[in-house]
Design a protein around this motif. Sequence first.
Motif, PDB file in Angstrom:
ATOM      1  N   TYR A 204       0.796  -1.220   0.000  1.00 47.89           N
ATOM      2  CA  TYR A 204       0.000   0.000   0.000  1.00 47.89           C
ATOM      3  C   TYR A 204       0.835   1.279   0.000  1.00 47.89           C
ATOM      4  O   TYR A 204       0.281   2.373  -0.080  1.00 47.89           O
ATOM      5  CB  TYR A 204      -0.948   0.009   1.199  1.00 47.89           C
ATOM      6  N   LEU A 209      -5.967   4.905  -3.992  1.00 44.51           N
ATOM      7  CA  LEU A 209      -7.354   4.523  -3.716  1.00 44.51           C
ATOM      8  C   LEU A 209      -7.579   3.839  -2.368  1.00 44.51           C
ATOM      9  O   LEU A 209      -8.581   4.130  -1.695  1.00 44.51           O
ATOM     10  CB  LEU A 209      -7.888   3.625  -4.835  1.00 44.51           C
ATOM     11  N   PRO A 210      -6.709   2.895  -1.953  1.00 45.20           N
ATOM     12  CA  PRO A 210      -7.019   2.165  -0.717  1.00 45.20           C
ATOM     13  C   PRO A 210      -7.275   3.053   0.492  1.00 45.20           C
ATOM     14  O   PRO A 210      -8.287   2.886   1.185  1.00 45.20           O
ATOM     15  CB  PRO A 210      -5.774   1.283  -0.512  1.00 45.20           C
ATOM     16  N   LEU A 213     -10.658   4.966   0.321  1.00 46.82           N
ATOM     17  CA  LEU A 213     -11.831   4.129   0.581  1.00 46.82           C
ATOM     18  C   LEU A 213     -11.912   3.697   2.047  1.00 46.82           C
ATOM     19  O   LEU A 213     -13.006   3.613   2.622  1.00 46.82           O
ATOM     20  CB  LEU A 213     -11.806   2.904  -0.335  1.00 46.82           C
ATOM     21  N   ILE A 254     -10.861  -4.183   1.402  1.00 52.39           N
ATOM     22  CA  ILE A 254     -11.006  -2.952   0.621  1.00 52.39           C
ATOM     23  C   ILE A 254      -9.728  -2.630  -0.158  1.00 52.39           C
ATOM     24  O   ILE A 254      -9.780  -2.285  -1.344  1.00 52.39           O
ATOM     25  CB  ILE A 254     -11.372  -1.772   1.545  1.00 52.39           C
ATOM     26  N   ALA A 258      -9.353  -2.126  -4.074  1.00 52.78           N
ATOM     27  CA  ALA A 258      -8.994  -0.797  -4.572  1.00 52.78           C
ATOM     28  C   ALA A 258      -7.762  -0.856  -5.469  1.00 52.78           C
ATOM     29  O   ALA A 258      -7.703  -0.200  -6.513  1.00 52.78           O
ATOM     30  CB  ALA A 258      -8.741   0.151  -3.398  1.00 52.78           C
ATOM     31  N   ASN A 259      -6.762  -1.639  -5.052  1.00 58.45           N
ATOM     32  CA  ASN A 259      -5.570  -1.793  -5.897  1.00 58.45           C
ATOM     33  C   ASN A 259      -5.944  -2.398  -7.244  1.00 58.45           C
ATOM     34  O   ASN A 259      -5.414  -2.004  -8.292  1.00 58.45           O
ATOM     35  CB  ASN A 259      -4.540  -2.674  -5.188  1.00 58.45           C
ATOM     36  N   ILE A 261      -8.857  -2.163  -8.744  1.00 57.99           N
ATOM     37  CA  ILE A 261      -9.559  -1.122  -9.514  1.00 57.99           C
ATOM     38  C   ILE A 261      -8.551  -0.188 -10.169  1.00 57.99           C
ATOM     39  O   ILE A 261      -8.672   0.165 -11.349  1.00 57.99           O
ATOM     40  CB  ILE A 261     -10.515  -0.326  -8.611  1.00 57.99           C
TER      41      ILE A 261
END
Length: 610
Positions: A204, A209-210, A213, A254, A258-259, A261
């Motif tokens: 991360y 994004l992560p 969210l 999540i 997210a990764n 996406i």
Amino acid sequence: MEKYNQLATDIIANVGGKENIISLAHCVTRLRFNLKDEALANDEVLKNMDGVVTVMKAGGQYQVVIGNHVPDVYKVVREQAGISDESDAAAIGKKMSFKDKFFDLITGIMMPSIAILSASGIIKGLNTVLAISGVYTMDSSYYMLINAIGDAMFYFFPVILGYNTARKLKSNPILGIVIGAALCYPTINGVDLGFFGFNVNATYTSSVLPVILIVALAAPLERFFNKVIPDVIKTFMVPMLVMLIAIPLGFIVIGPVANLIGVLIGEVINSIIGFSPIIGGLIVGASWQVLVLFGVHMMMIVPSMMNVMSGTPDTFMAMISVVSFAQTAVVLAIWLKTKNQKLKNIAFPAWISGIFGVTEPAIYGITLPRIKMFVISCIGGAVGGAVAGFFNLKVYTMAGLGIFSLPGFIDTEAGSMTGVVQVCIAIVIAMVISFGLAYAMYKDDAVAEPVAATEKVSVKKEVLMSPIKGSVMPLSQVADDAFAQEVMGKGLAIEPIEGKVYAPCNGTVMTVFPTKHAIGIISDNGCEILIHLGMDTVKLDGKYFESHVVQGEKVTTGDLLVSFDLEAIKKEGYSMETPVIITNTADYLDIIPMNSKNILAGSEMLTLLI
């Protein structure tokens, strides 16, 4: 910053006063207001104010374009308006569409970090240049220290985004920081971790994004626990419970989603460009400044930032890096050719600003008011983007804007400067084309010479009749900037008092929009007329409108074209300000509107000098 005190006072007064301001942010050149009621803002006063370039409305924000000194003006406006870090960042009492809320959220999260992000990118780029040029080696202490300075922002980006997201969502910013820091904790990144029989291996650091969210999950959790937990223990119990729920759920579920996406978004963009890099570059280069114009360009660049920070070279960012130079070349051509001293005085600083990647002063102050010049800059940007696509250029590291973007094209792993050479070729081609076209086509606005009494002047003219009964207003007062700035052509606007539209001339119906809210006619003498019924009435999808003609039909002055239910449309909340535009304005010497506040359908409206 005392020199901006009066400017800040005037801006606050003309956005409706400090009580009308919900929140304020800024980007590279714009103050971005969320206002309770945008109708209270004085657009024209602000646009004509010394120190203000123009006013735009986009993404649910009221944007006052200032220029390069916007950070200083921002600080003074915040101080005078009493805007604190705890000020509401949500649009309280203001209706916003889902799209506008989404744009506002992303802008509010990303914009506070952009300046430091660019500075960090420049440091990384300069460090690479110094290492490749032999000033020091990549294993030296100098390189490692400077690289740490430049890389810290990217490596710990989730920490910064956690803070920004929490502030934007009215959550505890420190909680956002801790969530970001937990995601960056070294011992849980890039290792196999088992939960309930499932293996999770995620990284991360340098992600986008992560954390957004996860904080978006934490914010409502925090509000819930603040309501149900007794005051005596909520100070420490609320953050403890939020972290124990949001971070594990985020890390295990999540974050990986997210990764994924982010990867998919990057793959979609790159696959479109990969289908034909040249065509992709052409489209990206041509459209980028239009996105900048409406202030929504940040939405397009976020996926590219995610790519680069995750170590994936990005093509889209390479293409847009060329475009600003096309804009500056047009401004340089205007500066060299114009004899208007006032224009020279604003063109040179705008050119300097553009070289460093900030093109809003050039767009709003120079080229957009001269729409042909703006189009030329888009043509140059399109060609530059196509050349970037031809070379398959990629950005390897986040760098700055304008000339400071060049170090980002260095392939640090291969130690190659090929990308820098190729992007310079693309920049030169874009600038040569833009400069050449602008220099050849630019003309100062003609100054009318007095005509001697004995001189006979033969001027052909065409008179158009009003298609609508109502009150007349200049285009500059229309709520839509595309009409107000005469981007589509000159004309006037009418506020209807009855729901009928008649033919303003003998001619042919060229276009009847499916939603019936607009109609295009070409007169027998070649005048192209667009009648646009109301603002945003396209959203009614034809409701309350009835068309009485079809495309290709011949009409005579006074024939009924469209009828509409005026009161019903107004009850739906739509303005019926109706621009009547001459879309081929350039074909006429002048377009003279009638001099009256009220007009009857069938009476003289516009005189066109040929």
